[in-house]
Write a protein that holds these residues in place. Structure first.
Motif, PDB file in Angstrom:
ATOM      1  N   ASP A  21       0.830  -1.204   0.000  1.00 29.86           N
ATOM      2  CA  ASP A  21       0.000   0.000   0.000  1.00 29.86           C
ATOM      3  C   ASP A  21       0.871   1.264   0.000  1.00 29.86           C
ATOM      4  OD1 ASP A  21      -2.828   1.326   0.902  1.00 29.86           O
ATOM      5  OD2 ASP A  21      -1.187   2.192   2.073  1.00 29.86           O
ATOM      6  N   LYS A  22       1.848   1.305   0.867  1.00 28.81           N
ATOM      7  CA  LYS A  22       2.733   2.474   0.965  1.00 28.81           C
ATOM      8  C   LYS A  22       3.545   2.641  -0.324  1.00 28.81           C
ATOM      9  CE  LYS A  22       6.090   4.590   4.156  1.00 28.81           C
ATOM     10  NZ  LYS A  22       7.225   4.858   3.249  1.00 28.81           N
ATOM     11  N   PHE A  23       4.054   1.537  -0.861  1.00 31.81           N
ATOM     12  CA  PHE A  23       4.852   1.601  -2.080  1.00 31.81           C
ATOM     13  C   PHE A  23       4.013   2.100  -3.257  1.00 31.81           C
ATOM     14  CE2 PHE A  23       6.676  -0.248  -5.940  1.00 31.81           C
ATOM     15  CZ  PHE A  23       7.991   0.168  -5.834  1.00 31.81           C
ATOM     16  N   CYS A  24       2.796   1.582  -3.388  1.00 32.81           N
ATOM     17  CA  CYS A  24       1.926   2.006  -4.494  1.00 32.81           C
ATOM     18  C   CYS A  24       1.537   3.476  -4.357  1.00 32.81           C
ATOM     19  CB  CYS A  24       0.674   1.126  -4.533  1.00 32.81           C
ATOM     20  SG  CYS A  24       0.967  -0.547  -5.139  1.00 32.81           S
ATOM     21  N   THR A  25       1.241   3.898  -3.134  1.00 29.19           N
ATOM     22  CA  THR A  25       0.865   5.291  -2.913  1.00 29.19           C
ATOM     23  C   THR A  25       2.011   6.230  -3.277  1.00 29.19           C
ATOM     24  OG1 THR A  25      -0.663   4.650  -1.144  1.00 29.19           O
ATOM     25  CG2 THR A  25       0.053   6.948  -1.199  1.00 29.19           C
ATOM     26  N   GLU A  26       3.218   5.873  -2.857  1.00 30.18           N
ATOM     27  CA  GLU A  26       4.386   6.715  -3.124  1.00 30.18           C
ATOM     28  C   GLU A  26       4.743   6.760  -4.611  1.00 30.18           C
ATOM     29  OE1 GLU A  26       7.376   5.061  -0.610  1.00 30.18           O
ATOM     30  OE2 GLU A  26       6.704   6.166   1.184  1.00 30.18           O
ATOM     31  N   ASN A  27       4.370   5.692  -5.339  1.00 30.22           N
ATOM     32  CA  ASN A  27       4.762   5.604  -6.750  1.00 30.22           C
ATOM     33  C   ASN A  27       3.582   5.773  -7.711  1.00 30.22           C
ATOM     34  OD1 ASN A  27       7.808   4.700  -6.960  1.00 30.22           O
ATOM     35  ND2 ASN A  27       6.936   3.613  -5.207  1.00 30.22           N
ATOM     36  N   ASN A  28       2.459   6.295  -7.156  1.00 32.61           N
ATOM     37  CA  ASN A  28       1.291   6.622  -7.989  1.00 32.61           C
ATOM     38  C   ASN A  28       0.807   5.420  -8.791  1.00 32.61           C
ATOM     39  OD1 ASN A  28      -0.711   8.393  -8.910  1.00 32.61           O
ATOM     40  ND2 ASN A  28       0.470   8.911 -10.745  1.00 32.61           N
ATOM     41  N   MET A  29       0.679   4.276  -8.113  1.00 35.74           N
ATOM     42  CA  MET A  29       0.132   3.070  -8.729  1.00 35.74           C
ATOM     43  C   MET A  29      -1.154   2.701  -8.011  1.00 35.74           C
ATOM     44  SD  MET A  29       3.488   0.718  -9.549  1.00 35.74           S
ATOM     45  CE  MET A  29       4.230   0.892  -7.937  1.00 35.74           C
ATOM     46  N   HIS A  30      -2.107   2.173  -8.763  1.00 35.18           N
ATOM     47  CA  HIS A  30      -3.414   1.860  -8.202  1.00 35.18           C
ATOM     48  C   HIS A  30      -3.526   0.386  -7.841  1.00 35.18           C
ATOM     49  CE1 HIS A  30      -4.715   5.834  -9.238  1.00 35.18           C
ATOM     50  NE2 HIS A  30      -4.576   5.625 -10.535  1.00 35.18           N
ATOM     51  N   TYR A  31      -4.202   0.126  -6.725  1.00 35.69           N
ATOM     52  CA  TYR A  31      -4.577  -1.235  -6.369  1.00 35.69           C
ATOM     53  C   TYR A  31      -5.911  -1.166  -5.652  1.00 35.69           C
ATOM     54  CZ  TYR A  31      -4.001  -0.962  -1.289  1.00 35.69           C
ATOM     55  OH  TYR A  31      -4.169  -0.650   0.045  1.00 35.69           O
ATOM     56  N   SER A  32      -6.555  -2.306  -5.516  1.00 41.41           N
ATOM     57  CA  SER A  32      -7.781  -2.404  -4.723  1.00 41.41           C
ATOM     58  C   SER A  32      -7.845  -3.785  -4.090  1.00 41.41           C
ATOM     59  CB  SER A  32      -9.021  -2.202  -5.598  1.00 41.41           C
ATOM     60  OG  SER A  32     -10.212  -2.509  -4.875  1.00 41.41           O
ATOM     61  N   LEU A  33      -8.353  -3.853  -2.860  1.00 46.27           N
ATOM     62  CA  LEU A  33      -8.731  -5.157  -2.337  1.00 46.27           C
ATOM     63  C   LEU A  33      -9.636  -5.834  -3.351  1.00 46.27           C
ATOM     64  CD1 LEU A  33      -9.558  -4.375   1.418  1.00 46.27           C
ATOM     65  CD2 LEU A  33      -7.559  -5.612   0.550  1.00 46.27           C
ATOM     66  N   ALA A  34      -9.593  -7.150  -3.412  1.00 54.37           N
ATOM     67  CA  ALA A  34     -10.333  -7.871  -4.444  1.00 54.37           C
ATOM     68  C   ALA A  34     -10.997  -9.116  -3.866  1.00 54.37           C
ATOM     69  CB  ALA A  34      -9.387  -8.272  -5.576  1.00 54.37           C
ATOM     70  N   CYS A  35     -11.965  -9.607  -4.602  1.00 52.73           N
ATOM     71  CA  CYS A  35     -12.597 -10.897  -4.324  1.00 52.73           C
ATOM     72  C   CYS A  35     -13.078 -10.977  -2.873  1.00 52.73           C
ATOM     73  CB  CYS A  35     -11.640 -12.033  -4.679  1.00 52.73           C
ATOM     74  SG  CYS A  35     -10.925 -11.911  -6.337  1.00 52.73           S
ATOM     75  N   GLY A  36     -12.763 -12.064  -2.172  1.00 51.86           N
ATOM     76  CA  GLY A  36     -13.242 -12.236  -0.804  1.00 51.86           C
ATOM     77  C   GLY A  36     -12.693 -11.220   0.170  1.00 51.86           C
ATOM     78  N   SER A  37     -11.502 -10.694  -0.113  1.00 50.30           N
ATOM     79  CA  SER A  37     -10.943  -9.659   0.762  1.00 50.30           C
ATOM     80  C   SER A  37     -11.776  -8.386   0.684  1.00 50.30           C
ATOM     81  CB  SER A  37      -9.495  -9.357   0.379  1.00 50.30           C
ATOM     82  OG  SER A  37      -8.705 -10.530   0.414  1.00 50.30           O
ATOM     83  N   PHE A  38     -12.203  -8.040  -0.523  1.00 49.31           N
ATOM     84  CA  PHE A  38     -13.063  -6.867  -0.738  1.00 49.31           C
ATOM     85  C   PHE A  38     -14.408  -7.099  -0.053  1.00 49.31           C
ATOM     86  CE2 PHE A  38     -13.935  -3.585  -4.339  1.00 49.31           C
ATOM     87  CZ  PHE A  38     -14.691  -2.808  -3.478  1.00 49.31           C
ATOM     88  N   LEU A  39     -14.984  -8.275  -0.270  1.00 49.80           N
ATOM     89  CA  LEU A  39     -16.262  -8.608   0.355  1.00 49.80           C
ATOM     90  C   LEU A  39     -16.147  -8.563   1.875  1.00 49.80           C
ATOM     91  CD1 LEU A  39     -19.175  -9.663   0.310  1.00 49.80           C
ATOM     92  CD2 LEU A  39     -18.248 -11.975   0.024  1.00 49.80           C
ATOM     93  N   GLY A  40     -15.058  -9.122   2.413  1.00 56.08           N
ATOM     94  CA  GLY A  40     -14.865  -9.116   3.855  1.00 56.08           C
ATOM     95  C   GLY A  40     -14.758  -7.718   4.426  1.00 56.08           C
ATOM     96  N   ALA A  41     -14.077  -6.826   3.689  1.00 53.19           N
ATOM     97  CA  ALA A  41     -13.916  -5.455   4.154  1.00 53.19           C
ATOM     98  C   ALA A  41     -15.267  -4.767   4.329  1.00 53.19           C
ATOM     99  CB  ALA A  41     -13.043  -4.670   3.178  1.00 53.19           C
ATOM    100  N   ILE A  42     -16.183  -5.017   3.394  1.00 53.72           N
ATOM    101  CA  ILE A  42     -17.492  -4.356   3.450  1.00 53.72           C
ATOM    102  C   ILE A  42     -18.440  -5.075   4.407  1.00 53.72           C
ATOM    103  CG2 ILE A  42     -19.518  -3.702   2.097  1.00 53.72           C
ATOM    104  CD1 ILE A  42     -16.928  -2.034   1.593  1.00 53.72           C
ATOM    105  N   ARG A  43     -18.480  -6.391   4.347  1.00 52.71           N
ATOM    106  CA  ARG A  43     -19.470  -7.126   5.143  1.00 52.71           C
ATOM    107  C   ARG A  43     -19.026  -7.379   6.573  1.00 52.71           C
ATOM    108  NH1 ARG A  43     -21.366 -12.491   2.384  1.00 52.71           N
ATOM    109  NH2 ARG A  43     -19.578 -13.402   3.472  1.00 52.71           N
ATOM    110  N   HIS A  44     -17.696  -7.538   6.789  1.00 58.55           N
ATOM    111  CA  HIS A  44     -17.197  -7.920   8.110  1.00 58.55           C
ATOM    112  C   HIS A  44     -16.173  -6.939   8.677  1.00 58.55           C
ATOM    113  CE1 HIS A  44     -19.069 -11.898   7.516  1.00 58.55           C
ATOM    114  NE2 HIS A  44     -18.579 -11.839   6.295  1.00 58.55           N
TER     115      HIS A  44
END
Length: 267
Positions: A21-44
Motif C-alpha cells: 500500500d505504501k509503495f503504491c501510494t508513493e509511486n502513484n500506482m493503483h490497487y484495490s482489495l479484491a474478491c473475498g478480501s473486498f467482500l470481507g472489508a465491506i461485510r465484516h
C-alpha cells in the motif's frame, strides 16, 4: 521452525499489504482489495471469518510497473512473478514476507513465505456473447494448467486422482511456466482495443461476470481489521456484480476455509 498460527498469519498478511500500500501510494500506482478480501472489508470490516488470505487487483499497466520497480526486498517483503523469477510458474504475482515459509498442497517453484496474491486486471469484450465464448476458453486453459501442478493426494477420491494422473501424463510435454506464460498472453488479448469491461483473466474462477473498467479509476480507503486499505469507491457495483446480495451470508456448509497450508518462521 516455529509454527505460525492463523491469527498470526493474518497479521503478517496485513503487514505485507501495508508495505505494498505504501509503495503504491508513493509511486502513484493503483490497487484495490479484491474478491473475498473486498467482500470481507465491506461485510465484516476485515477478513471473512472463515477466510485466510488477501487478494488485490492492479490494472495491467500498474501491475507491470509494480513487478518491474518493486525493490529486491523492502522491509522483509519480496515479490515473485514471472518477470522477476526465472522459475515462477504463476500468471500473477505474490508478495510475501521473506522471514516466513509456507507449505501448501499446491507448491510454488520457489519457497515463498506468507503471501498475498496480486492479480492484474485486463480488458474483456463488451459483448456478452463474445465474453462467454472467451471465458469458456479461458477457464478451460486454467483448469488444464491446474492439472499440471495440483498434487495427487490419497485423501481424494480414486476417480479424481485418476483424472489428475491422466491429465499430468498428457501434459508431460509442457512445463507449468510455459503454460502460465500462455495464460498471461491469452488474458491480455483484448487490451488496448477500447473495451469498457475488465476481469482478473489470469486466475478468476469464482466471479463469473466482468465489471466496468471505470470502477478502477476512483478509490477510497476502508476499514480492514485494525487497518485501512484501498478499495474501489463504488464497492456496491463491484460486489453486486460478483456476489449478488453480498451482505447475505452463505449457507453454513459453505462457511469453510478453502486453503490448506502450514506456515512457519524461518530459523
Amino acid at each position: 521452525m516455529k509454527t505460525i498460527n492463523l491469527a498470526e498469519l493474518k497479521v503478517i498478511q496485513m503487514d505485507v499489504l501495508e508495505v505494498i500500500d505504501k509503495f503504491c501510494t508513493e509511486n502513484n500506482m493503483h490497487y484495490s482489495l479484491a474478491c473475498g478480501s473486498f467482500l470481507g472489508a465491506i461485510r465484516h470490516k476485515g477478513y471473512i471469518p472463515w477466510d485466510d488470505d488477501i487478494d488485490i487487483y492492479m490494472p495491467r499497466e500498474d501491475y507491470e510497473r509494480f513487478v518491474r520497480i518493486f525493490p529486491e526486498e523492502l522491509n522483509h517483503i519480496k515479490v515473485a512473478s514471472m518477470e522477476r523469477e526465472s522459475k515462477w510458474n504463476r500468471a500473477y504475482a505474490q508478495a510475501y514476507d521473506n522471514r516466513t515459509i509456507m507449505n501448501e498442497y499446491a507448491k510454488t517453484p520457489i519457497n515463498v513465505g506468507v503471501y498475498i496474491d496480486v492479480y492484474p486486471l485486463d480488458s474483456v469484450p463488451d459483448s456478452d456473447v463474445e465474453w462467454i465464448r472467451y471465458n469458456k476458453l479461458r477457464r478451460t486453459l486454467i483448469r488444464t494448467y491446474e492439472l499440471k501442478y495440483i498434487p495427487i493426494r490419497w485423501d481424494r477420491s480414486i476417480l479424481r486422482n485418476i483424472v489428475l494422473i491422466l491429465g499430468k501424463t498428457l501434459l508431460l510435454p509442457f512445463n507449468s511456466r510455459q503454460m502460465a506464460k500462455f495464460i498471461s498472453r491469452f488474458a491480455q488479448r483484448y487490451n488496448g482495443k477500447g473495451y469498457n469491461r475488465s476481469f482478473e483473466c489470469v486466475q478468476g474462477m469464482l466471479q463469473k461476470s466482468p465489471f466496468q473498467s471505470s470502477l478502477m479509476t476512483e478509490f477510497t480507503r476502508t476499514q480492514f481489521e485494525d487497518r485501512q486499505f484501498i478499495i474501489m469507491k463504488d464497492y456496491d457495483a463491484y460486489l453486486s456484480n460478483g456476489y449478488g446480495n453480498y451482505m447475505q451470508l452463505p449457507p453454513k456448509e459453505k462457511q469453510v476455509p478453502h486453503h490448506q497450508f502450514k506456515a512457519y518462521w524461518k530459523d
